[in-house]
Design an enzyme around this catalytic site. Structure first.
Site, PDB file in Angstrom:
ATOM      1  N   ASP A  79      -4.035 -74.503 -30.723  1.00  0.00           N
ATOM      2  CA  ASP A  79      -4.397 -73.169 -31.206  1.00  0.00           C
ATOM      3  C   ASP A  79      -3.300 -72.645 -32.135  1.00  0.00           C
ATOM      4  OD1 ASP A  79      -5.020 -70.341 -31.416  1.00  0.00           O
ATOM      5  OD2 ASP A  79      -6.310 -70.629 -29.675  1.00  0.00           O
ATOM      6  N   SER A 103      -9.881 -66.903 -32.872  1.00  0.00           N
ATOM      7  CA  SER A 103     -10.058 -68.123 -32.082  1.00  0.00           C
ATOM      8  C   SER A 103     -11.471 -68.271 -31.540  1.00  0.00           C
ATOM      9  CB  SER A 103      -9.051 -68.147 -30.922  1.00  0.00           C
ATOM     10  OG  SER A 103      -7.740 -68.284 -31.400  1.00  0.00           O
ATOM     11  N   GLU A 116      -6.527 -77.641 -24.717  1.00  0.00           N
ATOM     12  CA  GLU A 116      -6.012 -76.680 -25.689  1.00  0.00           C
ATOM     13  C   GLU A 116      -4.521 -76.417 -25.482  1.00  0.00           C
ATOM     14  OE1 GLU A 116      -6.766 -72.196 -27.484  1.00  0.00           O
ATOM     15  OE2 GLU A 116      -6.955 -72.550 -25.331  1.00  0.00           O
ATOM     16  N   ASP A 146      -0.259 -70.740 -30.779  1.00  0.00           N
ATOM     17  CA  ASP A 146      -0.738 -69.524 -31.435  1.00  0.00           C
ATOM     18  C   ASP A 146       0.047 -68.293 -30.990  1.00  0.00           C
ATOM     19  OD1 ASP A 146      -2.878 -67.808 -32.793  1.00  0.00           O
ATOM     20  OD2 ASP A 146      -3.108 -67.193 -30.714  1.00  0.00           O
ATOM     21  N   HIS A 178       2.166 -65.710 -33.282  1.00  0.00           N
ATOM     22  CA  HIS A 178       1.986 -64.255 -33.354  1.00  0.00           C
ATOM     23  C   HIS A 178       3.323 -63.529 -33.178  1.00  0.00           C
ATOM     24  CE1 HIS A 178      -2.324 -63.779 -33.743  1.00  0.00           C
ATOM     25  NE2 HIS A 178      -2.544 -64.651 -32.758  1.00  0.00           N
ATOM     26  N   ASP A 190      -7.656 -74.587 -34.444  1.00  0.00           N
ATOM     27  CA  ASP A 190      -8.739 -73.652 -34.747  1.00  0.00           C
ATOM     28  C   ASP A 190      -8.424 -72.844 -35.999  1.00  0.00           C
ATOM     29  OD1 ASP A 190      -6.655 -72.403 -33.434  1.00  0.00           O
ATOM     30  OD2 ASP A 190      -7.915 -71.211 -32.105  1.00  0.00           O
ATOM     31  N   HIS A 191      -7.129 -72.668 -36.273  1.00  0.00           N
ATOM     32  CA  HIS A 191      -6.633 -71.936 -37.442  1.00  0.00           C
ATOM     33  C   HIS A 191      -5.125 -72.074 -37.419  1.00  0.00           C
ATOM     34  CE1 HIS A 191      -5.263 -68.961 -34.572  1.00  0.00           C
ATOM     35  NE2 HIS A 191      -6.485 -68.928 -34.056  1.00  0.00           N
ATOM     36  N   HIS A 233      -3.240 -64.337 -37.975  1.00  0.00           N
ATOM     37  CA  HIS A 233      -3.740 -65.644 -38.383  1.00  0.00           C
ATOM     38  C   HIS A 233      -3.693 -65.770 -39.901  1.00  0.00           C
ATOM     39  CE1 HIS A 233      -6.396 -65.839 -34.498  1.00  0.00           C
ATOM     40  NE2 HIS A 233      -5.099 -65.824 -34.240  1.00  0.00           N
TER      41      HIS A 233
END
Length: 440
Positions: free
Chosen positions: A43, A92, A266, A271, A275, A313-314, A405
């Site tokens: 992620d 997500s 995952e 991620d 952030h 996912d990004h 993101h």
């Protein structure tokens, strides 16, 4: 495809796959049917993270860098944008839904198309085909990306409902998910419902730490190792399993089904570190994900019935390897730190003693940096954490462009049967379409 539903619920608990879920999808030539699918999602793990891993593993200013395990299996890239009317950068949930169903959708949606119609996921189709299924992650297991493979809800924030659906929904009368490993006890043991007790009544094993996970022998298993998310790998004690250990435990159970399995793994908190713009947490989590990918490839070695796919996912944070024209990224700084900035900040606030830094940060700080950190001890833990992040980014020369993101393409890595189908550039939704076609 507007207005067409390829998946319906015949009852609130029962799914009906009477309609072909992939009839509108293109046919892929040169393929063989796949018995086992191991799908790993880092992620937030854009190219800068896996490139950073190569630097991190090398940790030298000289010589050629050895490839990471990801480099060896790189096949292509995928576009991540959603169909959200308010934003062209995905979240997500929308990305997870595209990867799980073959349908791009709006941000926040789980297992629904852009018209909010339920569409089948590849995990559900695998179960329909008689396979075992599993979800493994370092967030709560009812978090967005994982939930996009096993629920159909308009908003990703409905955590209790997602957890309920993991238990209540059936496919062909059978439990939808056979193995669930990650965090999230607070969503499964609630005042209104104790899902753990209900899973146990449905013949699931239940474990809460690594020792119990290793000792447990049940084929169906619920493992919850934290109230919400797991600690980041660098902060975990011996009681909390790594992503690789959870992946191995899931594979040991799922492989017992002669019809095969679908496993989603995952690396959730790559991620979350992005952030925060936290390079220590980011490298910790990418290393954790790297080890899980190795475990998946190890399982698939010398097999002719398994595909391993890893992607993101990004991407998150706009991480850059170097900043401010330094022309020198310093992973040795990151390696010299033994806990995430958040944990260091917590311990500083507990002790109110700057000597605590020496136990966690083994590089020399300037007096001005120490004064900044000292000042934050009169504020909140979050302020100290942010000060530490800023200092670490400065010394390691790590840059960031956002706390959100970003919209660039992300890598695809693959090993095993039909690996070639994932080569080149594609839409994220194309990955699910291929899987629907090739799964046995």
């Amino acid at each position: 495809m507007k207005g067409v539903v390829y998946f319906v619920k015949s009852t609130p608990q029962q799914h009906d796959f009477g309609l072909n879920p992939f009839s509108p999808f293109v046919k892929y030539i040169g393929t063989q049917k796949v018995k086992n699918v191991i799908f790993l999602i880092g992620d937030g793990m854009g190219f800068s993270y896996t490139t950073g891993l190569r630097y991190f593993n090398h940790d030298s200013q000289q010589g050629l860098m050895n490839p990471t395990i990801f480099d060896q299996f790189f096949v292509g890239s995928q576009s991540t944008y959603s169909l959200d009317t308010e934003s062209n950068i995905t979240d997500s949930a929308a990305a997870g839904t595209a990867l799980s169903t073959g349908y791009k959708t709006y941000n926040g949606a789980l297992g629904l198309n852009i018209d909010k119609q339920t569409v089948p996921t590849i995990l559900e189709y695998a179960k329909f085909r008689g396979k075992s299924t599993g979800l493994v992650g370092t967030s709560q297991i009812n978090h967005a990306t994982l939930a996009a493979f096993a629920s159909h809800i308009e908003s990703r924030e409905q955590y209790d409902q997602i957890a309920d659906d993991y238990l209540d929904e059936r496919i062909e009368g059978k439990q939808k998910i056979d193995v669930m490993l990650g965090g999230g006890t607070s969503y499964f043991v609630r005042k209104d419902r104790n899902l753990v007790e209900e899973f146990v009544k449905n013949q699931f094993g239940y474990v809460t730490n690594l020792q119990e996970l290793l000792a447990n022998k049940t084929e169906q298993l619920l493992g919850l190792f934290a109230p919400i998310e797991l600690p980041k790998q660098i902060d975990r004690g011996l009681a909390v399993p790594s992503l690789a250990q959870m992946t191995k435990a899931a594979l040991e159970r799922l492989k017992q089904n002669s019809n095969g399995f679908f496993l989603l793994v995952e690396g959730s908190q790559i991620d979350w570190a992005g952030h925060d713009n936290d390079i220590v947490g980011a490298m910790s989590e990418v290393k954790d994900f790297e080890a899980a990918f190795k475990e998946a490839v190890k399982f698939a070695l010398n097999r002719d019935d398994t595909i391993v796919i890893a992607t993101a996912d990004h991407s998150t944070g706009g991480m850059s390897i170097d900043r401010n024209d330094n022309y020198k990224w310093n992973p040795s700084v990151i390696k010299s730190i033994t806990s995430t900035p958040f944990v260091i900040a917590e311990r500083l606030h507990e002790t109110k003693d700057m000597e605590t830094l020496k136990h966690h940060m083994h590089f020399t700080l300037h007096e001005a940096d120490l004064k900044i950190i000292q000042t934050t001890l009169e504020l909140e833990v979050e302020d100290t954490k942010q000060a530490l992040i800023n200092i670490i980014n400065h010394y390691s020369s790590t840059g960031w462009t956002t706390k959100g993101h970003t919209g660039e393409d992300v890598p695809i890595y693959a090993y095993g049967l039909n690996r070639h189908l994932f080569s080149g550039r594609m839409e994220n939704s194309e990955i699910a379409k291929i899987l629907f076609q090739i799964i046995d």
